[in-house]
Scaffold this active site. Structure first.
Site, PDB file in Angstrom:
ATOM      1  CD  GLU A 250      -2.076   2.146   1.273  1.00 36.37           C
ATOM      2  OE1 GLU A 250      -1.781   2.874   0.296  1.00 36.37           O
ATOM      3  OE2 GLU A 250      -2.267   2.571   2.415  1.00 36.37           O
ATOM      4  CB  CYS A 284      -1.630   6.889   1.023  1.00 40.51           C
ATOM      5  SG  CYS A 284      -2.945   5.957   1.809  1.00 40.51           S
TER       6      CYS A 284
END
Ligand code: NAD
Length: 476
Positions: A250, A284
Site C-alpha cells: 500500500e 496516501c
C-alpha cells in the site's frame, strides 16, 4: 508528559522493556519534546518472535472459526472502550487533532469487527464431477505474516496489517513506525487481552531496514504487507521475491481531482478543502492535483484559498484545532523545498508556503496554482498540507493529466453527468475513485492501488482473502 505510556516489545505475550536494548526517543511533533523511548528488538528477540509466530500459526489456524471471530469481536469492543485513552497517545506521538485520533481508533475497531464477521464466510467450493469423484477448492491461511506500518495512521495502518491476517487464521508480527509506537502497541494489547495468544500477535520495533531484512530472510514468514513510500515498497517487494513470499503493498499516491463545470463549486470546495488538510495532508489518498474546468478555475482557486486561510492550525490536544503539526521534522522542510522549486518554475503561491513558529513541525495550509508539469511537486507525492490547482480545457485533457503519473491510488471527480461518470470509472487509472464525495474507504470495500501505488487489497473480503491461498483436492 505523563499521559504517554511506557513502551515495550510484545514477543510471545511477554512485554520486553528497553533494559539491555538500544532505544530511540519518541518526539511530540507539536512541541518537539521527547515523550518516550522505544526499545529496539535484538536479533535474538526477532528470532524468538519468528519461532513464536511458527508455533502460534499452528494453534490459531486450527482454532474454530466462531471462536476466532468471538475473540476478534471482543478485541474490537475493548478498543472502543479504550479509544479515548489510546487517542491521547496517538495525538501526542503523531500530532493529529484528538477527535480525528479517536475516530481513527473507532474505525480500526469497526474494521476488526468486519473481519471477525468475514471469518464465517470463508467458503470453498465443490466442482461438478462424475459419480465417485470429487474436487474441492479449499482456502487456507498463507502462514505467518510480517506487517510494516507507516506513521500517518498509527492505528488504522496497524489494524490493516494484522486484522485480515488474524481473520484468515495467520499469526502476525507487526512493526508499527518507531515514530508512533504507542498506538500500535495498544492495538496489539487489546487483541491479547481479548484472547489472541501472545505468540499469534506480536509487536516489534527497531531500525526498520534491519527488522524487515531479518524477518524476510526467514522461511517462517510467508507474507509481507507494507504501507509507506513507493521506494521502500519496491525494495521490500524485491526482498520478498527472494523467497517468493506473497506481498501486499500500500504505497504512495498523487490524487487527481477532476472538477467539471456542472457542479456546485461551493459544495465541492467545502468537501475537498476539508479532505485536503485532514491529517495535514499526510494521507496516501489525499486529494492533491485539482484539475478544474477552465470556466470555473478562478472561482475554485479563490474559494480554496479563502477556506484554507480559515483553518485553525494548532496542537492536536487543544479544543478547536482543525489541523495539527506535520508528524516529523522531515515534513515542513520537505514541503518548503518542493514549494520553492514550483514557484521558481512559475507556479503561483496563493496562500501559505511557510513553516509556522519554531516549536514543533507546523506548516501553513497552502495553495499553489498554475503549477507547471515539470515542478517536482507535480510528480512526487507532497504528503503535506498543499493543494495544486490547475485550469484544464476539458474531460480528455483532465483524464490524460490524471493518468500521467505512475501512481494510481485514489482519484476524485466532481460531475453530475451520468455518462461522464461511467467514462471516468472506466478510464481513470486508479485503485479507488470517489465521485461527488471525499469518501475513499469503507471497512467492507477493498482498499489499494495500481501501478506504483502498489498491489493487493486491504479491507473488505479481499483483505482476508489476501492472506489465504487456495488448495485444490482431487478425489476419486
Ligand atoms: P518511508 O517509506 O521511508 O517510511 C514509511 C514507514 O515504513 C515508516 O514507518 C518506516 O519506519 C517504515 N520503513 C522504512 N523503511 C523500511 C524498511 N526498509 N523496512 C520496513 N519498514 C520500513 O516513508 P517516510 O520517509 O516516512 O515518508 C516519505 C514518503 O513516503 C512520504 O512523503 C509519502 O510520500 C510516503 N508515505 C506514504 C504512506 C502511505 O500511506 N502510503 C505513508 C507514509 C509515507
Amino acid at each position: 508528559m505523563t499521559d504517554y505510556p511506557t513502551l515495550y516489545l510484545s514477543i510471545g505475550g511477554t512485554n520486553l522493556s528497553k533494559e539491555g536494548r538500544d532505544a530511540v526517543n519518541v518526539i511530540n511533533p507539536a512541541t518537539g519534546e521527547t515523550i518516550g523511548s522505544v526499545p529496539h528488538a535484538t536479533a535474538a528477540d526477532l528470532d524468538a518472535a519468528l519461532d513464536n509466530a511458527a508455533k502460534g500459526f499452528k494453534t490459531w489456524r486450527n482454532t474454530a472459526a466462531d471462536k476466532r471471530a468471538a475473540i476478534l469481536t471482543k478485541a474490537a469492543a475493548l478498543l472502543k472502550e479504550r479509544a479515548g485513552d489510546i487517542a491521547v497517545s496517538l495525538t501526542l506521538e503523531q500530532g493529529k487533532p484528538l477527535a480525528e485520533a479517536k475516530g481513527e481508533i473507532i474505525y480500526s475497531a469497526m474494521l476488526l469487527e468486519f473481519y471477525a464477521g468475514e471469518i464465517k464466510r470463508i467458503y470453498g467450493r465443490t466442482l461438478v464431477r462424475p459419480e465417485g469423484q470429487r474436487v474441492e477448492v479449499q482456502y487456507h491461511p498463507v502462514g505467518p505474516v510480517a506487517g510494516f506500518a507507516a506513521w500517518n495512521f498509527p492505528a488504522l495502518n496497524v489494524m490493516r496489517k494484522i486484522g485480515g491476517a488474524l481473520a484468515a487464521g495467520c499469526s502476525t508480527i507487526v512493526k508499527p513506525s518507531e515514530e508512533t509506537p504507542a498506538t500500535g502497541l495498544a492495538l496489539v494489547q487489546a487483541l491479547i487481552d481479548a484472547g489472541v495468544p501472545g505468540d499469534t500477535v506480536q509487536c516489534v520495533f527497531g531500525v526498520p531496514d534491519d527488522v524487515s531484512r531479518h524477518l524476510l530472510a526467514s522461511p517462517i514468514i510467508r507474507k509481507i504487507t507494507f504501507t509507506g513510500s513507493t521506494a521502500v515498497g519496491k525494495h521490500l517487494a524485491k526482498l520478498a521475491a527472494d523467497d517468493l513470499k506473497i506481498a501486499t503493498m500500500e504505497l504512495g499516491g498523487h490524487g487527481p481531482v477532476l472538477v467539471f463545470d456542472d457542479v456546485d463549486i461551493d459544495k465541492t470546495l467545502d468537501t475537498m478543502v476539508a479532505a485536503k488538510y485532514r491529517n495535514a495532508g499526510q494521507v496516501c489518498v489525499s486529494p492533491t492535483r485539482f484539475l478544474v474546468h477552465e470556466s470555473k478555475f478562478e472561482q475554485f482557486r479563490d474559494g480554496f484559498i479563502a477556506r484554507a486561510e480559515k483553518i485553525k492550525v494548532g496542537n492536536g490536544m487543544d479544543d478547536g484545532t482543525q489541523m495539527g503539526p506535520m508528524a516529523s521534522e522531515r515534513g515542513p522542510d520537505g514541503i518548503a523545498k518542493k514549494i520553492a522549486d514550483a514557484v521558481k518554475k512559475g507556479a503561483k503561491l496563493g496562500t501559505g508556503g511557510e513553516r509556522i513558529g519554531n516549536q514543533g513541525y507546523f506548516f501553513q495550509p497552502s495553495v499553489l496554482s498554475e503549477v507547471p508539469t515539470d515542478a517536482i511537486i507535480m510528480n512526487e507525492e507532497p504528503f503535506g498540507p498543499i493543494a495544486l490547482i490547475n485550469p484544464m480545457a476539458g474531460e480528455e485533457a483532465m483524464i490524460e493529466e490524471a493518468n500521467r503519473l505512475p501512481y494510481g491510488l485514489a482519484a476524485y471527480a466532481w460531475t453530475n453527468d451520468p455518462a461522464r461518470r461511467r467514462r471516468l470509472a472506466a478510464e481513470v487509472e486508479t485503485g479507488m475513485l470517489a465521485i461527488n464525495s471525499a469518501s475513499m474507504s469503507a471497512v467492507d470495500a477493498p482498499f489499494g492501488g495500481v501501478k506504483w501505488s502498489g498491489y493487493g487489497s486491504e479491507d473488505g473480503r479481499e483483505g482476508v482473502m489476501a492472506c489465504m491461498v487456495p488448495k485444490t483436492v482431487h478425489e476419486s
